[in-house]
Design an enzyme around this catalytic site. Structure first.
Site, short mmCIF file in Angstrom:
data_model
loop_
_atom_site.label_atom_id
_atom_site.label_comp_id
_atom_site.label_asym_id
_atom_site.label_seq_id
_atom_site.Cartn_x
_atom_site.Cartn_y
_atom_site.Cartn_z
N ASP A 220 0.85 -1.20 0.00
CA ASP A 220 0.00 0.00 0.00
C ASP A 220 0.89 1.25 0.00
OD1 ASP A 220 0.36 1.01 2.99
OD2 ASP A 220 0.16 -1.17 3.05
N ASP A 222 0.82 3.50 2.42
CA ASP A 222 0.69 4.01 3.78
C ASP A 222 -0.50 4.96 3.80
OD1 ASP A 222 1.77 3.68 6.39
OD2 ASP A 222 2.63 5.67 6.31
#
Length: 299
Positions: A220, A222
């Protein structure tokens, strides 16, 4: 750095510390499970020992096979001690991370070469109790092993995904993900990825004279990237499953290379100039606890 004092590596084993989503090592042959007790408690799970790519491999799920340990609760000292006791001299560590830079997209992999430590509840050394050692962490990952893993991995990346050589791993305590302010702070420091486990392992591996390399698998962005949804467990798990397959292939290819080359590393005699306390001044109880690590120098 010379390697003249490095011991024979012909019978040494490769360790794999499986992270989130990687609780087993596919391809292991003639597997047996071993329970090990250490002076630092029990490891995260049973040790799995088998053959892979022409070398004996020691596999351990760092969070346990049922993901039972938070990043803070992982018994890092016991895990690394157990690896050392089984003659592991190289460790490859696949782990989930968040990306802090746009060019590192979800499902990319980073082979980092530096750390910044923001943990505060971890055991960062085997030493203490009357024995002091200072090992060099200027280059916390083994450059030789990391280069081998990167070379093995580049040809195995699926189309549209990239393996990045080098970068800084920000180690946070967890288990909660970052705040947006923290995420942007770490970006301003030039950090590449953020994770919760590898820094602690790398420090202890260096004291145990084990070469260490990380497969940091981006799941991802973050929470810094306002164009993307904030990181969720569901998103992480979905991308972990996609990452596990390619990570397994890279570990398998790397194992074959390690088995063929048995690469020497500066990490393999990291304690040579690091032991500060004279052997005769170390309490017997501490000396016994550290024997596995110090026997090449203290006998």
């Amino acid at each position: 750095m010379t390697f003249s004092s490095i011991p024979d590596l012909s019978q040494a084993r490769l360790g794999v510390l499986g992270g989130s989503g990687l609780y087993n090592m596919e391809g292991l042959e003639n597997v047996k499970e071993i329970k090990i007790k250490t002076p630092f408690g029990e490891p995260s799970d049973l040790i799995r020992l088998g053959n892979l790519g022409g070398i004996e491999v020691v596999f351990l799920a760092r969070h346990g096979r049922n993901h039972s340990f938070t990043p803070t609760e992982v018994p890092y000292q016991a895990n690394i001690w157990a690896m050392k006791s089984l003659n592991v001299r190289w460790i490859i560590s696949p782990s989930a991370v968040g990306s802090l830079q746009e060019q590192v997209r979800p499902l990319d992999i980073v082979i980092p070469d530096q750390f910044i430590d923001r943990t505060h509840q971890r055991p960062l050394t085997f030493f203490g109790g009357g024995a002091v050692a200072h090992v060099s962490m200027a280059d916390p990952f083994c450059n030789t092993l990391s280069r081998l893993v990167a070379e093995a991995g580049e040809s195995l990346m699926p189309e549209g995904r990239q393996l990045h050589r080098g970068g800084t791993y920000l180690a946070m305590e967890g288990p909660a993900f970052s705040t947006r302010a923290e995420s942007n702070l770490y970006r301003s420091w030039g950090c590449t990825v953020i994770g919760m486990t590898n820094h602690t392992e790398a420090r202890l591996a260096r004291e145990a004279e084990i070469a260490y390399s990380s497969l940091a698998m981006s799941t991802d962005y973050d929470c810094w990237n306002s164009e993307q949804a904030n990181v969720t467990v569901e998103q992480v798990i979905e991308n972990l499953k996609a990452n596990a397959k390619v990570a397994t292939a890279i570990v398998q290819a790397s194992a074959q290379k390690v088995g063929e080359l048995r690469p020497k590393s500066a990490a393999h005699n990291a304690l040579k100039d690091g032991l500060m306390t004279t052997k005769g001044k170390v309490p017997e109880k501490t000396k016994e606890k550290l024997y596995l690590l110090t026997k090449p120098y203290w006998g």
